[in-house]
Motif scaffolding. Structure first.
Motif, PDB file in Angstrom:
ATOM      1  N   SER A   1      21.205  26.547 -26.313  1.00  0.00           N
ATOM      2  CA  SER A   1      22.571  26.266 -26.763  1.00  0.00           C
ATOM      3  C   SER A   1      22.653  25.945 -28.251  1.00  0.00           C
ATOM      4  CB  SER A   1      23.201  25.125 -25.955  1.00  0.00           C
ATOM      5  OG  SER A   1      23.223  25.445 -24.583  1.00  0.00           O
TER       6      SER A   1
ATOM      7  N   GLU B   1      23.398  26.608 -32.207  1.00  0.00           N
ATOM      8  CA  GLU B   1      24.432  27.349 -32.925  1.00  0.00           C
ATOM      9  C   GLU B   1      24.169  27.247 -34.415  1.00  0.00           C
ATOM     10  OE1 GLU B   1      27.813  25.321 -31.402  1.00  0.00           O
ATOM     11  OE2 GLU B   1      27.592  23.641 -32.772  1.00  0.00           O
TER      12      GLU B   1
ATOM     13  N   ASN C   1      21.079  32.120 -27.505  1.00  0.00           N
ATOM     14  CA  ASN C   1      21.768  30.987 -28.089  1.00  0.00           C
ATOM     15  C   ASN C   1      23.102  31.484 -28.630  1.00  0.00           C
ATOM     16  OD1 ASN C   1      19.913  28.557 -28.054  1.00  0.00           O
ATOM     17  ND2 ASN C   1      18.534  30.086 -28.925  1.00  0.00           N
ATOM     18  N   THR C   2      23.749  30.721 -29.466  1.00  0.00           N
ATOM     19  CA  THR C   2      24.965  31.180 -30.132  1.00  0.00           C
ATOM     20  C   THR C   2      24.771  31.117 -31.643  1.00  0.00           C
ATOM     21  OG1 THR C   2      25.942  28.979 -29.901  1.00  0.00           O
ATOM     22  CG2 THR C   2      26.542  30.610 -28.235  1.00  0.00           C
TER      23      THR C   2
ATOM     24  N   SER D   1      24.650  32.360 -35.364  1.00  0.00           N
ATOM     25  CA  SER D   1      25.555  33.280 -36.043  1.00  0.00           C
ATOM     26  C   SER D   1      25.066  33.540 -37.465  1.00  0.00           C
ATOM     27  CB  SER D   1      26.971  32.697 -36.063  1.00  0.00           C
ATOM     28  OG  SER D   1      26.959  31.441 -36.715  1.00  0.00           O
TER      29      SER D   1
ATOM     30  N   ASN E   1      22.508  36.672 -29.321  1.00  0.00           N
ATOM     31  CA  ASN E   1      23.113  35.695 -30.212  1.00  0.00           C
ATOM     32  C   ASN E   1      24.394  36.299 -30.784  1.00  0.00           C
ATOM     33  OD1 ASN E   1      21.497  33.119 -30.691  1.00  0.00           O
ATOM     34  ND2 ASN E   1      19.884  34.675 -30.716  1.00  0.00           N
ATOM     35  N   LEU E   2      24.978  35.682 -31.757  1.00  0.00           N
ATOM     36  CA  LEU E   2      26.218  36.149 -32.376  1.00  0.00           C
ATOM     37  C   LEU E   2      25.963  36.593 -33.815  1.00  0.00           C
ATOM     38  CD1 LEU E   2      28.519  33.266 -31.076  1.00  0.00           C
ATOM     39  CD2 LEU E   2      28.157  35.522 -30.051  1.00  0.00           C
TER      40      LEU E   2
ATOM     41  N   THR F   1      25.554  41.167 -29.084  1.00  0.00           N
ATOM     42  CA  THR F   1      26.032  40.351 -30.187  1.00  0.00           C
ATOM     43  C   THR F   1      27.549  40.439 -30.234  1.00  0.00           C
ATOM     44  OG1 THR F   1      25.896  42.133 -31.794  1.00  0.00           O
ATOM     45  CG2 THR F   1      23.953  40.742 -31.549  1.00  0.00           C
ATOM     46  N   ALA F   2      28.172  39.456 -30.823  1.00  0.00           N
ATOM     47  CA  ALA F   2      29.634  39.440 -30.908  1.00  0.00           C
ATOM     48  C   ALA F   2      30.132  40.597 -31.756  1.00  0.00           C
ATOM     49  CB  ALA F   2      30.108  38.123 -31.497  1.00  0.00           C
TER      50      ALA F   2
END
Length: 135
Positions: A47, A49, A71-72, A74, A96-97, A120-121
């Motif tokens: 988790s 970021e 995870n997140t 970025s 991830n992002l 990915t975002a």
């Protein structure tokens, strides 16, 4: 989170760190770059970021495995990871992002970097996998 961020100060000679699938919140501690003996860093599914810390490039004499997957995280891949040449055999940042381009110095490493553009975002932005790195 405070104890997590102080692990590199408390145990600077640690060689193996596996916090995978724990629920740590916040960013990757910059102090991890000072862990001069660290060979393996597993922070997958924690988790986390924020950005991938450029200080991880300071582990260029010891780090052989690093997983930051699931995870997140970025932002982009820091070019300082190009300092890991010749020692890292696996660096996983899937799920991830991440965004931006992979720095050419990272693409030139003899390292298996895992970039999963499909999860990915910004999957529609092909620049994340814009060089010859595997996606």
């Amino acid at each position: 989170t405070n104890r997590f961020h102080s692990i590199g100060v408390i145990l600077p000679q640690l060689e193996f760190l596996d916090f995978g699938t724990n629920r740590f919140a916040g960013s990757i501690p910059t102090v991890f770059g000072n862990m001069s003996m660290l060979e393996e860093l597993w922070l997958n599914g924690t988790s986390l970021e924020g950005r991938i810390q450029s200080e991880l490039g300071l582990l260029n004499e010891t780090l052989s495995f690093c997983s930051l997957a699931n995870n997140t995280l970025s932002g982009g891949i820091p070019p300082e990871l190009g300092l890991l040449e010749g020692i890292v055999s696996l660096f996983n940042v899937t799920s991830n992002l991440l965004s931006g381009t992979v720095p050419p110095v990272v693409c030139e490493l003899n390292t298996t970097f895992y970039f999963d553009c499909a999860t990915t975002a910004n999957a529609t932005a092909p620049t994340l996998c814009g060089c010859d790195c595997p996606c």
